[in-house]
Write a protein that holds these residues in place. Structure first.
Motif, PDB file in Angstrom:
ATOM      1  N   VAL A 141      12.319  -9.974  14.498  1.00 45.53           N
ATOM      2  CA  VAL A 141      11.032  -9.292  14.654  1.00 45.53           C
ATOM      3  C   VAL A 141      10.910  -8.175  13.632  1.00 45.53           C
ATOM      4  CG1 VAL A 141       9.695  -7.799  16.175  1.00 45.53           C
ATOM      5  CG2 VAL A 141      10.784  -9.845  17.097  1.00 45.53           C
ATOM      6  N   LEU A 142      11.987  -7.405  13.485  1.00 39.10           N
ATOM      7  CA  LEU A 142      11.938  -6.284  12.542  1.00 39.10           C
ATOM      8  C   LEU A 142      11.738  -6.779  11.111  1.00 39.10           C
ATOM      9  CD1 LEU A 142      14.694  -3.887  13.908  1.00 39.10           C
ATOM     10  CD2 LEU A 142      12.224  -3.761  14.197  1.00 39.10           C
ATOM     11  N   ILE A 143      12.396  -7.873  10.787  1.00 41.31           N
ATOM     12  CA  ILE A 143      12.233  -8.406   9.429  1.00 41.31           C
ATOM     13  C   ILE A 143      10.774  -8.790   9.189  1.00 41.31           C
ATOM     14  CG2 ILE A 143      12.783 -10.382   7.942  1.00 41.31           C
ATOM     15  CD1 ILE A 143      15.635 -10.251   9.011  1.00 41.31           C
ATOM     16  N   ILE A 144      10.192  -9.475  10.156  1.00 38.11           N
ATOM     17  CA  ILE A 144       8.803  -9.884   9.986  1.00 38.11           C
ATOM     18  C   ILE A 144       7.883  -8.672   9.886  1.00 38.11           C
ATOM     19  CG2 ILE A 144       6.870 -10.997  11.171  1.00 38.11           C
ATOM     20  CD1 ILE A 144       8.791 -13.115  12.122  1.00 38.11           C
ATOM     21  N   ALA A 145       8.096  -7.689  10.768  1.00 38.34           N
ATOM     22  CA  ALA A 145       7.225  -6.507  10.767  1.00 38.34           C
ATOM     23  C   ALA A 145       7.381  -5.723   9.471  1.00 38.34           C
ATOM     24  CB  ALA A 145       7.550  -5.622  11.968  1.00 38.34           C
ATOM     25  N   LEU A 146       8.620  -5.608   9.029  1.00 37.73           N
ATOM     26  CA  LEU A 146       8.888  -4.860   7.799  1.00 37.73           C
ATOM     27  C   LEU A 146       8.188  -5.529   6.620  1.00 37.73           C
ATOM     28  CD1 LEU A 146      10.646  -2.446   6.923  1.00 37.73           C
ATOM     29  CD2 LEU A 146      12.392  -4.064   6.262  1.00 37.73           C
ATOM     30  N   LEU A 147       8.282  -6.852   6.615  1.00 37.02           N
ATOM     31  CA  LEU A 147       7.662  -7.615   5.540  1.00 37.02           C
ATOM     32  C   LEU A 147       6.151  -7.393   5.544  1.00 37.02           C
ATOM     33  CD1 LEU A 147       8.876  -9.597   3.559  1.00 37.02           C
ATOM     34  CD2 LEU A 147       8.263 -11.437   5.107  1.00 37.02           C
ATOM     35  N   GLN A 148       5.561  -7.470   6.738  1.00 39.85           N
ATOM     36  CA  GLN A 148       4.121  -7.318   6.866  1.00 39.85           C
ATOM     37  C   GLN A 148       3.678  -5.944   6.371  1.00 39.85           C
ATOM     38  OE1 GLN A 148       2.929  -7.820  10.920  1.00 39.85           O
ATOM     39  NE2 GLN A 148       2.275  -9.915  10.557  1.00 39.85           N
ATOM     40  N   THR A 149       4.333  -4.919   6.916  1.00 45.23           N
ATOM     41  CA  THR A 149       3.951  -3.564   6.552  1.00 45.23           C
ATOM     42  C   THR A 149       4.217  -3.299   5.080  1.00 45.23           C
ATOM     43  OG1 THR A 149       4.495  -2.858   8.774  1.00 45.23           O
ATOM     44  CG2 THR A 149       4.310  -1.145   7.114  1.00 45.23           C
ATOM     45  N   GLY A 150       5.399  -3.711   4.636  1.00 41.00           N
ATOM     46  CA  GLY A 150       5.754  -3.467   3.240  1.00 41.00           C
ATOM     47  C   GLY A 150       4.759  -4.101   2.288  1.00 41.00           C
ATOM     48  N   LEU A 151       4.422  -5.370   2.553  1.00 40.29           N
ATOM     49  CA  LEU A 151       3.498  -6.055   1.653  1.00 40.29           C
ATOM     50  C   LEU A 151       2.125  -5.391   1.687  1.00 40.29           C
ATOM     51  CD1 LEU A 151       4.439  -9.801   2.239  1.00 40.29           C
ATOM     52  CD2 LEU A 151       4.903  -8.393   0.247  1.00 40.29           C
ATOM     53  N   ALA A 152       1.697  -4.968   2.886  1.00 44.41           N
ATOM     54  CA  ALA A 152       0.398  -4.293   2.976  1.00 44.41           C
ATOM     55  C   ALA A 152       0.447  -2.986   2.208  1.00 44.41           C
ATOM     56  CB  ALA A 152       0.038  -4.048   4.432  1.00 44.41           C
ATOM     57  N   GLN A 153       1.582  -2.296   2.315  1.00 43.23           N
ATOM     58  CA  GLN A 153       1.667  -1.003   1.656  1.00 43.23           C
ATOM     59  C   GLN A 153       1.701  -1.149   0.145  1.00 43.23           C
ATOM     60  OE1 GLN A 153       4.156   1.356   4.154  1.00 43.23           O
ATOM     61  NE2 GLN A 153       3.936   3.086   2.793  1.00 43.23           N
ATOM     62  N   VAL A 154       2.388  -2.164  -0.332  1.00 46.20           N
ATOM     63  CA  VAL A 154       2.419  -2.396  -1.766  1.00 46.20           C
ATOM     64  C   VAL A 154       1.045  -2.877  -2.236  1.00 46.20           C
ATOM     65  CG1 VAL A 154       3.486  -3.826  -3.555  1.00 46.20           C
ATOM     66  CG2 VAL A 154       4.873  -2.893  -1.737  1.00 46.20           C
ATOM     67  N   GLY A 155       0.269  -3.427  -1.308  1.00 44.25           N
ATOM     68  CA  GLY A 155      -1.078  -3.843  -1.664  1.00 44.25           C
ATOM     69  C   GLY A 155      -1.115  -5.184  -2.367  1.00 44.25           C
ATOM     70  N   VAL A 156      -0.213  -6.052  -1.951  1.00 40.74           N
ATOM     71  CA  VAL A 156      -0.163  -7.392  -2.533  1.00 40.74           C
ATOM     72  C   VAL A 156      -1.413  -8.168  -2.112  1.00 40.74           C
ATOM     73  CG1 VAL A 156       1.102  -9.553  -2.318  1.00 40.74           C
ATOM     74  CG2 VAL A 156       2.337  -7.416  -2.585  1.00 40.74           C
ATOM     75  N   SER A 157      -1.877  -9.066  -2.964  1.00 41.48           N
ATOM     76  CA  SER A 157      -3.085  -9.824  -2.635  1.00 41.48           C
ATOM     77  C   SER A 157      -2.805 -10.802  -1.502  1.00 41.48           C
ATOM     78  CB  SER A 157      -3.570 -10.588  -3.856  1.00 41.48           C
ATOM     79  OG  SER A 157      -2.782 -11.731  -4.030  1.00 41.48           O
ATOM     80  N   GLU A 158      -3.864 -11.206  -0.814  1.00 36.45           N
ATOM     81  CA  GLU A 158      -3.722 -12.070   0.357  1.00 36.45           C
ATOM     82  C   GLU A 158      -2.945 -13.361   0.046  1.00 36.45           C
ATOM     83  OE1 GLU A 158      -4.479 -11.136   3.329  1.00 36.45           O
ATOM     84  OE2 GLU A 158      -4.011 -13.036   4.279  1.00 36.45           O
ATOM     85  N   PRO A 159      -3.315 -14.076  -1.019  1.00 37.77           N
ATOM     86  CA  PRO A 159      -2.549 -15.309  -1.282  1.00 37.77           C
ATOM     87  C   PRO A 159      -1.064 -15.022  -1.485  1.00 37.77           C
ATOM     88  CG  PRO A 159      -4.510 -15.238  -2.634  1.00 37.77           C
ATOM     89  CD  PRO A 159      -4.428 -13.919  -1.953  1.00 37.77           C
TER      90      PRO A 159
END
Ligand SMILES: Nc1ncnc2c1ncn2[C@@H]1O[C@H](COP(=O)(O)OP(=O)(O)OP(=O)(O)O)[C@@H](O)[C@H]1O
Ligand SMILES: Nc1ncnc2c1ncn2[C@@H]1O[C@H](COP(=O)(O)OP(=O)(O)OP(=O)(O)O)[C@@H](O)[C@H]1O
Ligand SMILES: [Mg+2]
Ligand SMILES: [Mg+2]
Lengths: 304, 338, 497, 338
Positions: free
Chosen positions: D281-299
């Motif tokens: 769960v933590l890995i998934i959440a970290l990935l989600q938050t991290g990617l959002a924070q870096v501002g990666v595009s949706e695709p």
């Protein structure tokens, strides 16, 4: 051919049958639309029969095409459709029209070029999302200190959705005009949970932003929760779109600055009336743009 | 062998027509009767051609899914691959100006490639296919967004040769192609060595391996076939929509699985039939169309669809158990699926 | 023709150490040894299933180093596995031809395949079996015969038979032996693994005894009589067969089964077991012994009839849970499918049936008492394992079987139903299992034993009932027993003497 | 037992800390390092409390999913049940004016009820749980729309006691509750009779049944627990968002499964750990938050998420095989999952 015969048999019974095809009825906007149509039908039951259908998912073009085919095949006289895509639905609409069905386009305008290519014209009744979003953005801009380096982020819906693109552009128009910097745009998938995650992350990354603009109210609610969790209540302003019931609380509490009301219920009714006019008089009325009203805490208290 | 002519003919029919199909056909007829009672406009040829023309994409996916389920795997990426290959077709048709046949090959090639990656990782690395294809579902969807810039690509009338109903027949070439797919799939599964090995792998992979068969490459083939068929599904759907939609096929993997399982395919592998899967597809499509025609509210549609799927599988389980009980006087000893 | 030099293989511990072996064409080379001695491992190495660590193998004077199953098959080495390796959802014919299904352009030639299969089935005496039957519908014995048929159908130069007769009764075994003689005359080399010493004495030309992964003895069969083999196998710690306890005379009935019917495998079966009595059930493969026990135990639904346990009210158990509550225990025939949790530890497997007893409030497991109980039984039953945390799947079949008996001993019951309890078990372990059965009888428990080995039944039982087509046709008292009579009753089903 | 003091302590730690956790912790740290390099603002206490406060709902679902996977089942309805129970809570709080504790009980009760139906049909009728819960997913979602009239319900500050960060600590009571759930779940699975039976059923159900254990009711319990935890997830999510959203939790079942499988839980049953699932769960959440924070595009987000999930499971498979190889000098005999 087959199409006209079945239509003929339906009309011979007297009342015309009108099919309303929407996007996801899981979305409150369309649920309201359906309710408006049903209320209208209840009051005008002598004039027409109504079948309301939506798709499971906002983005399900294939199902909408199927619905057009199904409604055509069961001999509906008119289809009032809020297309999930501005281009892909055109050929299906053309096939329906060739089968003698009156088609009215509401909510989201079909692409003029594609319609021209298909050699058809379909009357449109609906709001201008971009203008509506710009109006919302303008309300927000007035509350931000103009020119003082205000920074905002946008949470868009599903990026491929026409509405989302229009609203995003409307927001961007307003911000550009007010000279406010948009530092990031990310997708909240139209949903509250994902929007909350995105908003929380954006607040971390850009702790100094002044506002979050959301392409619908559900996502605005997600953003509200994120702002609360980050302790930014009052400092960070939020706007939404759609004027769903649930946004009224945060609006009154001052957590949300403004949203836009597209009058979903009236939208469907206008579309149905349009169809009835064509069926009853044979004349095609002109396209109609429906109003988009700005809702803020004041307008809410005035309404009471 | 025959006592009287009549009896023997009847016996022959009973032997030829799998009782499984009879059960499924019963469900279909039941649904038709139900919807006919509920809607004045349901029972017409048009309704059936409409349904027929809607199913090619789901059929292609469900056939591929049946194959994968047979070997005890699962492919959650089929919906996303449908979108990706549709998108690929859109791009090569519209932006690169390729001719249609080549574009179709491109779409199916993309599907096959994704299937190969699925198969390779899941069989050579021994990662459960559920998780490989779950990851692939995200990757393929992301790729579909990327190559279309998240926008629906309007292709126009180029694809009408596939999706325009044939004059006088009312059904589309796509449906005919899907029907051919079903027949070929059925023959592959029941008559070929590959099909036999697929069944065997789904039942007892170890035993198959010990008889000197390269089970891994068979598993890879199967995923490639599923990918190919997803690509074909993408072609069918794009043709029907005259556009390539990167959002196409969301949650379609679940419909494909449901179709296969309603058709009696086991999720544990080793048991399944392509024809039955096709019946499953028809049941799902009929349900969708019927409910829309009756104009049932959206929440109720969901509730009814969900219940019917479970009920259909429950009925199938019951039929199977009853048949087994009559034949052998008791239920098979094989431990039940959880 | 096949020779092995200083072959070594180890898992966590060495399993095969410097094994030398020579197999000649047209010879039966018997491989014997206690459970876990490494016989199957050796066989699997020859077949390219298991890689080995060091050593050389030559086949017809050419180096032989199989990297996979296909290499071995290409070299003409085939095997009948100890654990049944068949595909339940394929037909008998398809299983027989698995790996080489005849085809035209990928399409299977169903008819020629069935015809060929019929022939092989005929050879091993089950010509009545329709080759289009699904294997999943067969009982264990029939499956074993199909597995043998598959190996026979594949013309090979070396055939390894790993305990092929474990599930077979006398008459089927006879037919198998005839086939082996035929193969011998064709120059096929046969490696024959078995725990049944009589078979070894009859068949073997050459015998090799493995003990703890080493060759303990290797000689012409004539030079290694049964007693010598057993001595080499067991080393010093040899345990003798105990004596059967006295037959109870005045004891009450432990279990009465009246007119039990279940499906078409069991019809109208009745029998009684007294307290302290050991009742044997004899019958041919597929006669319904397993089904009878399962129906009594509630593992399958019985359609009619009654089961009377001690003084309890007569009933039919709906599920095994009801039966266990009432005081029945069943050691199932198919160990792998119905017995062990192969990836779980020895401890978990042993304590499974009486876990709540070792738990606070019947729910919080007391780790200590669980461990000590498990260890107690591992010691009691002389189970060979590294420790109680080893997955049971890694143990040899005999040791698995002992643990399964241990599972029920730990739980305790009034009547024990043993279905082929010594299948695949070495001589010493067999003696121990017999001792366990005797102990139970001596404690006044009722014991029912199903075995395909009539000699074993005659040795350990007080009474033997013969099952024929799901019905008990005859009862032999201690003094009436003879191999000849048993076989006759089992085959003909006649109740006359 | 101990040679020297130092060695024994080290040995003790190695014994206590499951090597599995070390691997997962490694992945987590790797991700943190990566995102720290990519974003200036990532490495801060705020980020971690944000992540911690995001995970309670997924944690509750993933723990329930682990239980279900342990017995060889699957529960696809958890996301929809989360929405349904959240909606139920919204309705009783807002429309009926119930007090909060009763509303929470209502939410969890709804979850348990749905779980019971899942369990009853799948175990008493022997219908594969995949299909039962697939149907239930539709039914529960439909019911959620129905009871809310497809409207989001704004609940407001009533739920702040659950989701407002505790002063001075930065984390919410919801997170603490989720942590307790994980610990209790872990103890149930490893230390209780029920947990043992669950593991055993997932390994060989028939063997357990023949040992006189009522496997069916245990399976029903497990589904009820999963339902209860989905209800709890609904409470957590509604609290976090101050609203009940009938669209909540779409596709969340897939995240829950991914979390469990990343944590090494087998989809075939019999192997799994609640603590490892929490790492998932933590890995998934970290990935989600991290990617959002870096501002990666949706695709790209999709492509990266999908790849990381597969890579994590591949790494876990490799680690497991390697560990087995070291312990026993060879790879495990168990036939691979397809
Ligand atoms: N996959 C494995 N992993 C670890 N140890 C194993 C494995 N397979 C076998 N062993 C061990 O190797 C030893 C030899 O096993 P093997 O199966 O060859 O014995 P066997 O002589 O065939 O016994 P049996 O008569 O019971 O069949 C046993 O101690 C067993 O525990
Ligand atoms: N799983 C099964 N499915 C269908 N029929 C079975 C199954 N197992 C056994 N049978 C049938 O039930 C009958 C009795 O089999 P059972 O296993 O009881 O025989 P048995 O006397 O124990 O012999 P053995 O165990 O040596 O095969 C046989 O005719 C067999 O074909
Ligand atoms: Mg062996
Ligand atoms: Mg038997």
């Amino acid at each position: 051919d087959q199409g006209t015969t079945s239509t003929g048999s339906a009309t011979s019974k007297g009342k015309p049958r009108i099919a309303l095809i929407m996007k996801s009825l899981a979305n409150e906007f369309f649920a309201t639309m359906a309710k408006g149509a049903e209320d209208h039908h209840a009051a005008n039951a002598h004039r027409y029969d109504l079948i309301v259908n939506g798709t499971k998912d906002e983005r399900d073009l294939a199902r909408q095409v199927s619905l057009i085919e199904e409604m055509t095949s069961q001999g509906c006289d008119a289809i009032v459709i809020a297309p999930a895509d501005s281009k892909a639905l055109a050929p299906a609409c053309r096939r329906a029209m060739e089968a003698g069905v009156v088609v009215i386009n509401i909510d989201n305008r079909l692409d003029a070029e594609v319609l021209a290519e298909a050699g058809i014209s379909i009357p449109f009744v609906g709001p201008d999302n971009r203008a509506g979003a710009k109006a919302v953005g303008d309300v927000l801009a007035k509350q931000l200190i103009p020119g003082a380096g205000a920074r905002v982020v946008i949470i868009e819906g599903v990026p491929s959705a026409f509405n989302s693109q229009q609203r995003r552009m409307g927001f961007e128009d307003a911000m550009k005009q007010a000279n406010i910097e948009v530092v990031a745009v990310q997708s909240g998938q139209w949903e509250m949970g994902p929007a909350n995650t995105i908003a929380a992350a954006m607040l971390n990354e850009h702790p100094d932003i002044d506002a979050i603009l959301c392409c619908n109210d559900n996502m605005a609610l997600g953003a509200v929760a994120a702002v609360k969790a980050a302790g930014g209540e009052g400092k960070i302003k939020i706007v939404g779109f759609d004027n769903i019931e649930a946004i009224h609380g945060p609006l009154r509490e001052g957590l949300v600055v403004a949203t836009a009301d597209q009058h979903a219920d009236r939208l469907a009714v206008e579309g149905i009336e349009h169809a009835l006019t064509i069926l009853e008089t044979g004349q095609t009325p002109s396209d109609r743009e429906t109003p988009v009203d700005i809702v803020t805490a004041e307008t809410l208290s005035q309404a009471q | 062998m025959s006592d009287t002519g009549g009896k023997s003919v009847w016996h022959n029919i009973r032997q030829q027509v799998n009782p499984e199909y009879l059960g499924m056909a019963g469900v279909l007829i039941g649904l038709v009767v139900l919807f006919t009672l509920l809607s004045d406009h349901f029972l017409s040829l048009r309704t059936f051609t409409t349904i027929a023309n809607q199913v090619p994409d789901l059929t292609a996916l469900a056939v591929g899914m049946t194959f994968v389920l047979m070997i005890g795997g699962i492919d959650l990426s089929v919906g996303a691959v449908l979108a990706l290959s549709g998108a690929a077709m859109g791009v090569v048709l519209v932006d690169w100006g390729w001719p249609l046949p080549m574009a179709i090959c491109a779409a199916m090639g993309v599907g096959a490639l994704v299937g190969f990656v699925n198969g390779a990782i899941s069989s050579w690395w021994a990662v459960p296919s559920f998780i490989v294809t779950l990851g692939m579902m995200e990757v393929a969807r992301g790729a579909a967004y990327r190559i279309t810039n998240s926008q629906t690509k309007y292709i126009g009338s180029q694809l009408d040769v596939i999706a325009e109903p044939i004059r006088g027949l009312g059904i589309t070439p796509a449906f005919l192609a899907a029907a051919v797919t079903v027949i070929v799939g059925h023959l592959v599964l029941t008559r070929t060595v590959l099909g036999r090995y697929m069944t065997a792998i789904g039942t007892n992979e170890e035993a198959v391996r010990l008889s000197g068969i390269n089970t891994r490459s068979i598993k890879v083939y199967v995923f490639v076939i599923a990918g190919l068929l997803s690509g074909l599904g993408g072609v069918f759907q794009s043709a029907r929509l005259s556009s390539a939609d990167p959002n196409a096929g969301i949650a379609m993997e679940l419909s494909a699985i449901a179709a296969a399982v309603i058709g009696g395919t086991s999720l544990m592998g080793g048991r399944g039939s392509v024809i039955s899967t096709f019946f499953g597809v028809l049941i799902i499509a009929l349900l969708q169309t019927g409910l829309a025609q009756v104009g049932v509210s959206e929440p109720s549609k969901r509730i009814i669809t969900g219940s019917v799927i479970v009920a259909a599988v429950m009925a199938d389980t019951y039929r199977r158990r009853y048949a087994a009980g009559r034949r052998r006087g008791r239920k098979p000893r094989k431990p039940g699926e959880a | 023709m096949l020779s092995i030099r200083s072959l070594c293989k180890s898992y966590a511990v060495p399993v095969l150490i410097d094994v030398d072996l020579d197999v000649a064409a047209g010879q039966v080379h018997a491989l014997v040894g206690a459970n876990g001695a490494g016989k199957s491992t050796l066989a699997k190495i020859l077949c390219g299933i298991t890689p080995f660590d060091s050593g050389q193998m030559t086949l017809y004077d050419k180096p032989y180093r199989p990297t996979g199953r296909t290499d071995a098959l290409a070299a003409g080495i085939d095997m009948v596995h100890q654990e049944l390796m068949l595909v339940d959802t394929l037909t008998v014919a398809e299983n027989i031809h698995l790996g080489r299904i005849p085809n035209t352009l990928g399409f299977a030639r169903q008819h020629s395949m069935n015809r060929a299969a019929s022939q092989v089935l005929q050879q091993i005496g089950i010509g009545s079996l329709n080759p289009a039957t699904l294997v999943g519908e067969l009982g264990v014995g029939k499956k074993q015969l199909v597995a043998i048929a598959a190996a026979l159908a594949n013309r090979c130069r070396v055939l390894i038979l790993d305990e092929p007769t474990a599930a077979l009764t006398g008459s089927e075994t006879e037919i198998l032996f005839q086939q082996i003689a035929l193969l011998k005359s064709q120059g096929v080399a046969i490696i024959y693994i078995s725990h049944r010493m009589e078979e070894i004495e009859r068949l073997a030309d050459w015998t090799t005894v493995l003990r703890d992964g080493r060759v303990a003895a290797s000689d012409r069969a004539a030079a290694l009589p049964q007693s010598a083999m057993v001595a080499h196998m067991a080393g010093e710690s040899r345990r003798m067969e105990a004596d059967r306890p006295r037959q109870p005379v005045h004891a009450g009935d432990a279990l009465r089964v009246r007119n039990l019917s279940a499906g078409d495998a069991v019809s109208d079966a009745s029998f009684v077991v007294k307290r302290g009595e050991i009742l044997g059930l004899a019958g041919l493969v597929g006669s319904g012994r397993t089904e009878l026990l399962r129906a009594v135990f509630g593992a399958d639904r019985a359609d009619s009839g009654q089961v009377h346990l001690g003084e309890q009210a007569p009933c039919r158990y709906a599920t095994p849970r009801h039966a266990v509550r009432a005081g029945l225990a069943m050691i199932a025939e198919d160990r792998k499918r119905d017995g062990i949790l192969s990836t779980q530890t020895v401890r978990t497997n042993t304590t499974l049936a009486c876990l709540p007893r070792m738990a606070t409030l019947r729910s919080w497991i007391k780790r200590r008492s669980e461990e000590s109980e498990a260890i107690r039984f591992v010691d009691l039953l002389h189970v060979r394992c590294h420790n109680i945390e080893q997955p049971i799947g890694e143990l040899s079949g005999g040791n698995q079987q002992k643990l399964l008996i241990g599972r029920w001993l730990m739980r305790g019951a009034e009547v024990f139903l043993f279905d082929e309890p010594t299948r695949g078990i070495d001589v010493a372990a067999r003696a121990e299992v017999h001792r366990l059965i005797y102990d139970l009888a001596a404690q006044g428990k009722g014991v029912v034993v199903v075995s395909s080995d009539f000699d074993e039944l005659m040795m350990i039982c007080h009474r033997i009932a013969v099952v024929h087509r799901g019905r008990i046709v005859r009862d032999f008292k201690l003094d009436e027993m003879s191999r000849h009579r048993l076989v006759e009753a089992a085959v003909t089903g006649s109740s006359a003497t």
